[in-house]
Write an enzyme that holds these catalytic residues in place. Structure first.
Site, PDB file in Angstrom:
ATOM      1  N   LYS A 133       0.858  -1.177   0.000  1.00  0.00           N
ATOM      2  CA  LYS A 133       0.000   0.000   0.000  1.00  0.00           C
ATOM      3  C   LYS A 133       0.897   1.230   0.000  1.00  0.00           C
ATOM      4  CE  LYS A 133      -3.540   2.570   2.476  1.00  0.00           C
ATOM      5  NZ  LYS A 133      -4.595   2.574   3.480  1.00  0.00           N
ATOM      6  N   LYS A 151      -2.116  -1.532  -3.828  1.00  0.00           N
ATOM      7  CA  LYS A 151      -3.002  -0.367  -3.757  1.00  0.00           C
ATOM      8  C   LYS A 151      -2.160   0.890  -3.825  1.00  0.00           C
ATOM      9  CE  LYS A 151      -6.000   1.846  -0.420  1.00  0.00           C
ATOM     10  NZ  LYS A 151      -6.436   1.825   0.939  1.00  0.00           N
TER      11      LYS A 151
HETATM   12  C1  PBG Z   1      -7.283   3.964   5.495  1.00  0.00           C
HETATM   13  C2  PBG Z   1      -7.655   3.652   4.103  1.00  0.00           C
HETATM   14  C3  PBG Z   1      -7.497   4.510   3.038  1.00  0.00           C
HETATM   15  C4  PBG Z   1      -8.029   3.871   1.932  1.00  0.00           C
HETATM   16  C5  PBG Z   1      -8.486   2.628   2.339  1.00  0.00           C
HETATM   17  N1  PBG Z   1      -8.241   2.488   3.689  1.00  0.00           N
HETATM   18  C6  PBG Z   1      -6.979   5.884   2.995  1.00  0.00           C
HETATM   19  C7  PBG Z   1      -5.663   6.145   3.576  1.00  0.00           C
HETATM   20  O1  PBG Z   1      -4.804   5.268   3.691  1.00  0.00           O
HETATM   21  O2  PBG Z   1      -5.470   7.303   3.949  1.00  0.00           O
HETATM   22  C8  PBG Z   1      -8.103   4.497   0.571  1.00  0.00           C
HETATM   23  C9  PBG Z   1      -9.103   3.943  -0.363  1.00  0.00           C
HETATM   24  C10 PBG Z   1      -9.410   4.813  -1.517  1.00  0.00           C
HETATM   25  O3  PBG Z   1      -8.810   5.885  -1.739  1.00  0.00           O
HETATM   26  O4  PBG Z   1     -10.307   4.422  -2.273  1.00  0.00           O
HETATM   27  N2  PBG Z   1      -6.834   2.989   6.289  1.00  0.00           N
END
Ligand code: PBG
Length: 333
Positions: A199, A252
């Site tokens: 991520k 991601k």
């Molecule tokens: C937070 C989380 C995020 C997303 C999924 N879980 C945002 C972040 O890490 O700040 C992003 C998903 C998206 O942008 O569609 N744990």
């Protein structure tokens, strides 16, 4: 030799032959639909930076899920937006058996027992600082091991409420192993873990943070989410998560990280998932609204790209739209 003896256009000449030789296909079973849930009743609220995507109160979300299930979508990933008075710097409320997430899991599983319910595990919806872990405010640091303890309690509360899978998106070190251990020792050995393995600290999460009002209160998430400049580190994260007991690995965001999807699909024999995140959805929607791109064509091309890169499972805000499109156009799509 007669010129040319390989005519590549023969395999492209008609719908039928193109479909016959297609190396990649999309099916409603490929998709996991993210779902945003908030408190209150009778609320269906459009997220301004995600046109056509909504946050629902628990009563209204049932109708939406009913529609997804009827289309053939088999899996959802739940996110919740908690009220500010539930947020602090301990993450304690995240494990409250009567929290909105736990209520949602129980209600959804009661009505749709066959639906695969996955839940987001990270502290940001519960953090007064909008971070995914507990903050040492003096040092402005996200504390790893204390956060993992809170995340384990959170994950346990989700499976106790009936979630089938948890999806830790927090990027703390060691959390997959800690959650796996806790599941094994508490009677939840059969529950799945979808690890957000690679991520990245991406600017593409903006619309999601609008949706859940979860933007970090200070700093950014670069001390725990990955540096977009790194590729091998993604493979390293994936190996760690696999070793710690993950059942599925995820990359991601999606579109900008297809090389990492390919890498993980070659490095691991676990199923690989990819998350087409909010900013990717927003870009496609915005350009389509302006008439600059054809929404359906771009949606299909973006999703096919994930499959071609090696992903088996796609988390996307287009889940409903693409499924409708597939149903309508099959077999000529
Ligand atoms: C937070 C989380 C995020 C997303 C999924 N879980 C945002 C972040 O890490 O700040 C992003 C998903 C998206 O942008 O569609 N744990």
């Amino acid at each position: 030799m007669a010129f040319p003896n390989q005519r590549k256009r023969i395999n492209r000449a008609s719908h039928a032959i193109r479909n016959l030789v297609a190396e990649t296909t999309l099916h409603p079973h490929d998709f996991v639909a993210p779902i945003f849930i908030q408190g209150g009743t009778d609320i269906k609220s459009e997220i301004p930076s995600m046109p056509g995507y909504f946050r629902y109160s628990l009563d209204r979300v049932m109708t939406e899920i009913q529609e997804l299930v009827a289309l053939g979508i088999q899996s959802v990933l739940l996110f919740i937006k908690e009220d500010d008075d539930k947020k602090d710097n301990t993450g304690a409320y995240a494990a409250n058996p009567n929290g909105l997430m736990q209520q949602a899991i129980r209600a959804i599983k009661a009505q749709f027992p066959e639906l695969l319910v996955m839940t987001d595990v990270a502290l940001d919806p519960y953090s007064s600082y909008g971070h995914d872990g507990i903050v040492d405010i003096e040092k402005e640091e996200i504390v790893n091991d204390a956060s993992v303890k809170a995340l384990v309690k959170m994950a346990l509360s989700h499976v106790e409420a009936g979630a089938d899978w948890v999806a830790p998106s927090d990027m703390m070190d060691g959390r997959i192993g800690a959650i796996r251990d806790a599941f094994n020792t508490n009677g939840y050995a059969h529950k799945g873990i979808l690890a957000f393995s690679a991520k990245y600290a991406s600017a593409l999460y903006g619309p999601f943070r609008d949706a859940l009002d979860s933007a970090p209160g200070f700093g950014n998430k670069k001390t725990y989410q990955m540096d977009p400049r790194n590729r091998k580190e993604g493979i390293n994260e994936a190996y760690l998560d696999e070793g710690e007991g993950a059942d599925m690995l995820m990359v991601k965001p999606g579109s900008f990280y297809l090389d990492v999807v390919r890498d993980l699909s070659e490095a691991s024999n676990l199923p690989i998932a990819v998350y087409q995140v909010s900013g990717e959805y927003a870009m496609i929607k915005a350009a389509s609204e302006k008439g600059w791109l054809n929404e359906q064509d771009i949606m299909m091309e973006s999703l096919i790209a994930f499959k071609r890169a090696g992903a088996k499972i796609i988390l996307t805000y287009f889940a409903k739209e693409v499924t409708k499109h597939l149903i309508k156009n099959y077999p000529n799509s």
